[in-house]
Design a protein around this motif. Structure first.
Motif, PDB file in Angstrom:
ATOM      1  N   GLN A 176       0.067 -38.821  14.367  1.00  0.00           N
ATOM      2  CA  GLN A 176       0.766 -37.816  15.187  1.00  0.00           C
ATOM      3  C   GLN A 176       0.357 -36.470  15.254  1.00  0.00           C
ATOM      4  O   GLN A 176       0.146 -35.655  16.231  1.00  0.00           O
ATOM      5  CB  GLN A 176       2.365 -38.003  14.605  1.00  0.00           C
ATOM      6  CG  GLN A 176       3.361 -37.319  15.439  1.00  0.00           C
ATOM      7  CD  GLN A 176       4.586 -37.319  14.586  1.00  0.00           C
ATOM      8  OE1 GLN A 176       4.851 -36.939  13.249  1.00  0.00           O
ATOM      9  NE2 GLN A 176       5.557 -37.852  15.242  1.00  0.00           N
ATOM     10  N   LEU A 232       4.788 -32.940  11.205  1.00  0.00           N
ATOM     11  CA  LEU A 232       4.171 -34.215  12.043  1.00  0.00           C
ATOM     12  C   LEU A 232       3.175 -34.889  10.970  1.00  0.00           C
ATOM     13  O   LEU A 232       2.645 -34.361  10.233  1.00  0.00           O
ATOM     14  CB  LEU A 232       3.031 -33.375  12.828  1.00  0.00           C
ATOM     15  CG  LEU A 232       3.820 -32.690  14.034  1.00  0.00           C
ATOM     16  CD1 LEU A 232       2.874 -31.653  14.795  1.00  0.00           C
ATOM     17  CD2 LEU A 232       4.739 -33.503  15.031  1.00  0.00           C
ATOM     18  N   TRP A 258       5.578 -32.846  21.550  1.00  0.00           N
ATOM     19  CA  TRP A 258       5.594 -33.790  20.442  1.00  0.00           C
ATOM     20  C   TRP A 258       5.101 -35.173  21.040  1.00  0.00           C
ATOM     21  O   TRP A 258       4.812 -35.422  22.240  1.00  0.00           O
ATOM     22  CB  TRP A 258       7.145 -34.168  20.120  1.00  0.00           C
ATOM     23  CG  TRP A 258       8.003 -34.380  21.141  1.00  0.00           C
ATOM     24  CD1 TRP A 258       8.990 -33.453  21.638  1.00  0.00           C
ATOM     25  CD2 TRP A 258       8.340 -35.555  22.007  1.00  0.00           C
ATOM     26  NE1 TRP A 258       9.662 -33.999  22.798  1.00  0.00           N
ATOM     27  CE2 TRP A 258       9.299 -35.289  23.000  1.00  0.00           C
ATOM     28  CE3 TRP A 258       7.816 -36.807  22.101  1.00  0.00           C
ATOM     29  CZ2 TRP A 258       9.908 -36.024  23.959  1.00  0.00           C
ATOM     30  CZ3 TRP A 258       8.100 -37.612  23.133  1.00  0.00           C
ATOM     31  CH2 TRP A 258       9.208 -37.207  23.851  1.00  0.00           C
ATOM     32  N   HIS A 278       5.528 -39.599  20.290  1.00  0.00           N
ATOM     33  CA  HIS A 278       6.358 -40.532  19.956  1.00  0.00           C
ATOM     34  C   HIS A 278       5.828 -42.068  20.183  1.00  0.00           C
ATOM     35  O   HIS A 278       5.621 -42.241  21.519  1.00  0.00           O
ATOM     36  CB  HIS A 278       7.731 -40.340  20.479  1.00  0.00           C
ATOM     37  CG  HIS A 278       8.909 -41.153  19.994  1.00  0.00           C
ATOM     38  ND1 HIS A 278       9.121 -41.079  18.837  1.00  0.00           N
ATOM     39  CD2 HIS A 278       9.604 -42.307  20.279  1.00  0.00           C
ATOM     40  CE1 HIS A 278      10.251 -42.079  18.483  1.00  0.00           C
ATOM     41  NE2 HIS A 278      10.392 -42.762  19.429  1.00  0.00           N
ATOM     42  N   LEU A 337      -1.001 -43.669  14.856  1.00  0.00           N
ATOM     43  CA  LEU A 337      -0.348 -44.554  15.759  1.00  0.00           C
ATOM     44  C   LEU A 337      -0.799 -45.581  16.482  1.00  0.00           C
ATOM     45  O   LEU A 337      -2.281 -45.313  17.125  1.00  0.00           O
ATOM     46  CB  LEU A 337       0.171 -43.453  16.820  1.00  0.00           C
ATOM     47  CG  LEU A 337       0.923 -42.133  15.973  1.00  0.00           C
ATOM     48  CD1 LEU A 337       1.410 -41.040  16.997  1.00  0.00           C
ATOM     49  CD2 LEU A 337       2.151 -42.729  15.095  1.00  0.00           C
TER      50      LEU A 337
END
Length: 304
Positions: A85, A7, A104, A106, A13
């Motif tokens: 992340q 990660l 997760w 994304h 992000l």
């Protein structure tokens, strides 16, 4: 393919994010946020808000009923602040109850939508078929003490494959505008004491899978023949159909999307079935208008 992806903790992000969420639904009224009862959506949004220091609303690939579990619920949200992340995954998990976890995160384009871009949803219903009641598995299987003929259940289930009116398998309070759904496949297999109903479709009606499983168990016990599910479907009347199977055996295991979105692949759950070794996205989707439409390809027929 590896389960252990590092990660990133340096690059913030930006833009829309997709998450994969796993949860034990035993203590929740279901996915959707409610004012009068605990929900998975409420728990997730509260944890995200603590990481972002802002209120966040998430949109999910589908809703699950009270007591139903999920191993790959896909959601998206638009973060009000940039975080790495690692911060999103570890920070959110640190603020979630132990029965919910983010797997997760994304980055996705702003045109991605967890619900409206989903090509299919997949569920597995797990029955522990043995004389004694379950102990270690009691929260995520349904127990049936009577011997079940999984092969007969599989044969009976094949009448449901394709696009049909599933009125006989929808709950009385179902809010869907149409009872028509497209089942891509439904399989029933025995793995030792486990009988697994594996089903994928474009979408599902309220209690649809649990109502199907209730009828399949009647076939498995030998009380009805291979034509039973076809007979029920032809009735188009829920009041004349079979019982509803318990929620605890049902697991939402996959939401499928076009490969162009680049969402991470992962093994299908629940972990109780990890020995099957199947990963998400391995099976080809049917050639149908809805799939082509959501892939962004022109279609001649109307979408379902």
């Amino acid at each position: 393919m590896t389960l252990f992806q590092p990660l990133d903790e340096r690059r913030p992000l930006s833009g829309r994010l997709a998450l994969s969420v796993e949860y034990d639904g035993s203590a929740y009224c279901g996915w959707q946020r409610l004012k009068h009862a605990p929900s998975v959506q409420g728990a997730l949004e509260a944890a995200l808000a603590k990481v972002a220091n802002h209120a966040i609303t998430v949109h999910a690939s589908g809703r699950t009923d009270s007591g139903v579990h999920a191993t790959r619920q896909i959601v998206h949200f638009d973060p009000p602040v940039p975080r790495s992340q690692k911060a999103w995954v570890f920070g959110v998990n640190a603020n979630l109850p132990r029965d919910v976890a983010v797997r997760w995160v994304h980055e996705v384009p702003d045109t991605f939508h967890a619900r409206f871009k989903a090509l299919a949803r997949r569920y597995r219903y797990v029955i522990l078929n043995q004389p004694s009641r379950p102990v270690l598995e009691r929260a995520n299987v349904t127990w049936c003490r009577d011997p079940l003929d999984a092969d007969a259940m599989h044969r009976a289930a094949q009448a449901l494959v394709g696009e049909h009116d599933f009125s006989s398998f929808r709950a009385g309070g179902c809010q869907s505008k149409t009872p028509w759904r497209h089942l891509h496949f439904i399989e029933v297999h025995r793995h030792g004491p486990l009988v697994v109903v594996d089903v994928q479709g474009n979408a599902f009606l309220h209690h649809m899978i649990r109502n199907i499983v209730g009828a399949l168990v009647t076939v498995g016990r030998g009380e009805r023949g291979d034509d039973y599910l076809a007979e029920l479907m032809a009735l188009k009347d829920r009041t004349l159909a079979d019982v509803t199977a318990p929620a605890c055996g049902l697991h939402f295991v996959d939401s499928l999307y076009d490969e162009a979105w680049g969402l991470p692949a992962e093994p299908l759950g629940p972990n109780l079935l990890a020995f099957l070794g199947e990963w998400t996205g391995e099976r080809a989707l049917p050639d149908c208008p809805m799939v082509e439409f959501r892939r962004g390809r022109p279609v001649a027929a109307s979408v379902d």
